[in-house]
Design a protein around this motif. Structure first.
Motif, PDB file in Angstrom:
ATOM      1  N   UNK A 126       0.820  -1.206   0.000  1.00  8.90           N
ATOM      2  CA  UNK A 126       0.000   0.000   0.000  1.00  8.90           C
ATOM      3  C   UNK A 126       0.860   1.265   0.000  1.00  8.90           C
ATOM      4  N   UNK A 127       1.933   1.249   0.783  1.00  6.04           N
ATOM      5  CA  UNK A 127       2.815   2.422   0.858  1.00  6.04           C
ATOM      6  C   UNK A 127       3.509   2.668  -0.469  1.00  6.04           C
ATOM      7  N   UNK A 128       4.026   1.607  -1.078  1.00 11.63           N
ATOM      8  CA  UNK A 128       4.695   1.750  -2.369  1.00 11.63           C
ATOM      9  C   UNK A 128       3.733   2.287  -3.419  1.00 11.63           C
ATOM     10  N   UNK A 129       2.523   1.714  -3.445  1.00 10.18           N
ATOM     11  CA  UNK A 129       1.532   2.151  -4.425  1.00 10.18           C
ATOM     12  C   UNK A 129       1.151   3.617  -4.200  1.00 10.18           C
ATOM     13  N   UNK A 165      -5.443  -2.544  -4.663  1.00  8.47           N
ATOM     14  CA  UNK A 165      -6.679  -2.179  -5.367  1.00  8.47           C
ATOM     15  C   UNK A 165      -7.619  -1.353  -4.499  1.00  8.47           C
ATOM     16  N   UNK A 166      -7.259  -1.201  -3.219  1.00 10.09           N
ATOM     17  CA  UNK A 166      -8.118  -0.450  -2.304  1.00 10.09           C
ATOM     18  C   UNK A 166      -9.101  -1.314  -1.553  1.00 10.09           C
ATOM     19  N   UNK A 211     -12.697  -6.409   2.586  1.00 16.90           N
ATOM     20  CA  UNK A 211     -11.939  -5.516   3.462  1.00 16.90           C
ATOM     21  C   UNK A 211     -11.482  -4.287   2.681  1.00 16.90           C
ATOM     22  N   UNK A 212     -11.672  -3.107   3.278  1.00  7.80           N
ATOM     23  CA  UNK A 212     -11.315  -1.836   2.650  1.00  7.80           C
ATOM     24  C   UNK A 212      -9.925  -1.416   3.110  1.00  7.80           C
ATOM     25  N   UNK A 213      -9.007  -1.278   2.173  1.00  6.83           N
ATOM     26  CA  UNK A 213      -7.663  -0.801   2.519  1.00  6.83           C
ATOM     27  C   UNK A 213      -7.444   0.654   2.137  1.00  6.83           C
ATOM     28  N   UNK A 214      -8.153   1.150   1.128  1.00  6.60           N
ATOM     29  CA  UNK A 214      -7.977   2.553   0.744  1.00  6.60           C
ATOM     30  C   UNK A 214      -9.061   2.993  -0.226  1.00  6.60           C
ATOM     31  N   UNK A 215      -9.870   3.930   0.197  1.00  7.66           N
ATOM     32  CA  UNK A 215     -10.884   4.487  -0.699  1.00  7.66           C
ATOM     33  C   UNK A 215     -10.219   5.142  -1.911  1.00  7.66           C
ATOM     34  N   UNK A 216      -9.160   5.898  -1.665  1.00 12.92           N
ATOM     35  CA  UNK A 216      -8.531   6.664  -2.744  1.00 12.92           C
ATOM     36  C   UNK A 216      -7.885   5.753  -3.777  1.00 12.92           C
TER      37      UNK A 216
END
Length: 309
Positions: A126-129, A165-166, A211-216
């Motif tokens: 997630x951080x890299x993306x 993918x968020x 599971x939601x990892x990132x809306x953006x």
């Protein structure tokens, strides 16, 4: 005894600091990022990183102006540690569900990316993306405790790499899905993994658990890719479970009925007590027993389709 002056007062401290430490951290770290050579990282309780909102907003304004002028400042990282209810023993002042809402959807699109990873092996993809997309502000939300890695293969969960993918599926319905449950936040997410998923597998309704990892990051995907991962019908009939506030699920839960079934810490209209994380989750109705009962009730109501029109 006085402020810094190289000629008249060389022994004075070089940084006049006082008041809220998170305020000072943000001022310093956004300055580091603005020069474009390093990435400034400010880390504290999610409850208190809210004090950094002004500095983060000013950094985002500055980044926009600088890029229009041909410069390239770096991302400022607001690292929201100890986020939400798992810090319950520190009281409602620290176990704060409101922190995500203060930054999510509160910047121009692309200026701020938030993440809510479930476990450690999701953080680095997630951080890299997120950093590859060059946002002005990057805001991870993580919990305090260390957990053993979940057995993704045994659960039928998607690999950690899919977090970019968020969203990703913790559980896919084996037949025609009887409903979809969106989960957000590592604290309640762990309860879902350890208590809710086994109950669903044994004798529960056959639902998707996403599971939601990132809306953006999800919204940055092409529309066709979003539809492939999450068909529009899922949004119209889903319920949610979150460590944070109800508005943080607004883009995922598209029906009033789904919102009525959604579980979140302030659902009962009150701040929660100071206690161990397990006690606070039980008070909030977010323990395993309550989660299973809520999902069953949601599925039963969903079968009466007229309520979801």
């Amino acid at each position: 005894a006085g402020n810094f002056n190289t000629q008249s007062n060389p022994l004075s401290r070089r940084l006049a600091a006082g008041g809220i430490c998170e305020d000072g951290m943000a001022a310093l770290c956004t300055g580091i990022s603005a020069f474009g050579k390093h990435i400034g990282v400010a880390s504290s309780y999610g409850a208190f990183l809210a004090f950094e909102h002004v500095a983060a907003r000013l950094h985002a304004i500055g980044v926009q102006a600088a890029r229009e002028a041909g410069a390239d400042p770096n991302t400022f990282i607001m690292f929201n540690g100890h986020a939400s209810l798992p810090t319950g023993e520190d009281g409602p002042t620290h176990a704060d569900p409101q922190s995500l809402q203060l930054v999510q959807d509160n910047f121009p699109k692309g200026a701020c990316i938030t993440i809510t990873p479930l476990e450690v092996d999701e953080i680095w993809p997630l951080t890299v993306k997120a950093l590859s997309m060059r946002p002005a502000v990057f805001a991870p939300f993580v919990v305090r405790p260390s957990y053993a890695f979940m057995d993704r293969e045994a659960l039928g969960a998607e690999p950690a790499a899919n977090t970019v993918n968020g969203v990703y599926y913790l559980r896919r319905a084996k037949g025609k899905a009887e409903g979809t449950v969106f989960v957000q936040g590592a604290g309640v997410g762990r309860i879902v993994v350890e208590e809710l998923l086994p109950k669903l597998a044994k004798n529960g309704p056959d639902v998707n658990v996403v599971y939601i990892t990132s809306r953006e990051l999800f919204e940055a995907l092409p529309a066709a890719e979003q539809e492939k991962i999450l068909p529009a019908e899922l949004f119209r009939t889903a319920m949610g479970i979150t460590d944070f506030t109800l508005p943080t699920l607004d883009c995922w839960i598209n029906s009033q009925a789904g919102r009525r079934h959604t579980l979140y810490p302030h659902r009962d209209g009150r701040f929660l007590a100071s206690a161990s994380a397990a006690k606070v989750y039980a008070e909030a109705g977010l323990d395993g027993e309550h989660l299973f009962a809520a999902v069953c009730a949601y599925v039963e109501n969903l079968k009466r389709a007229e309520q979801w029109l």
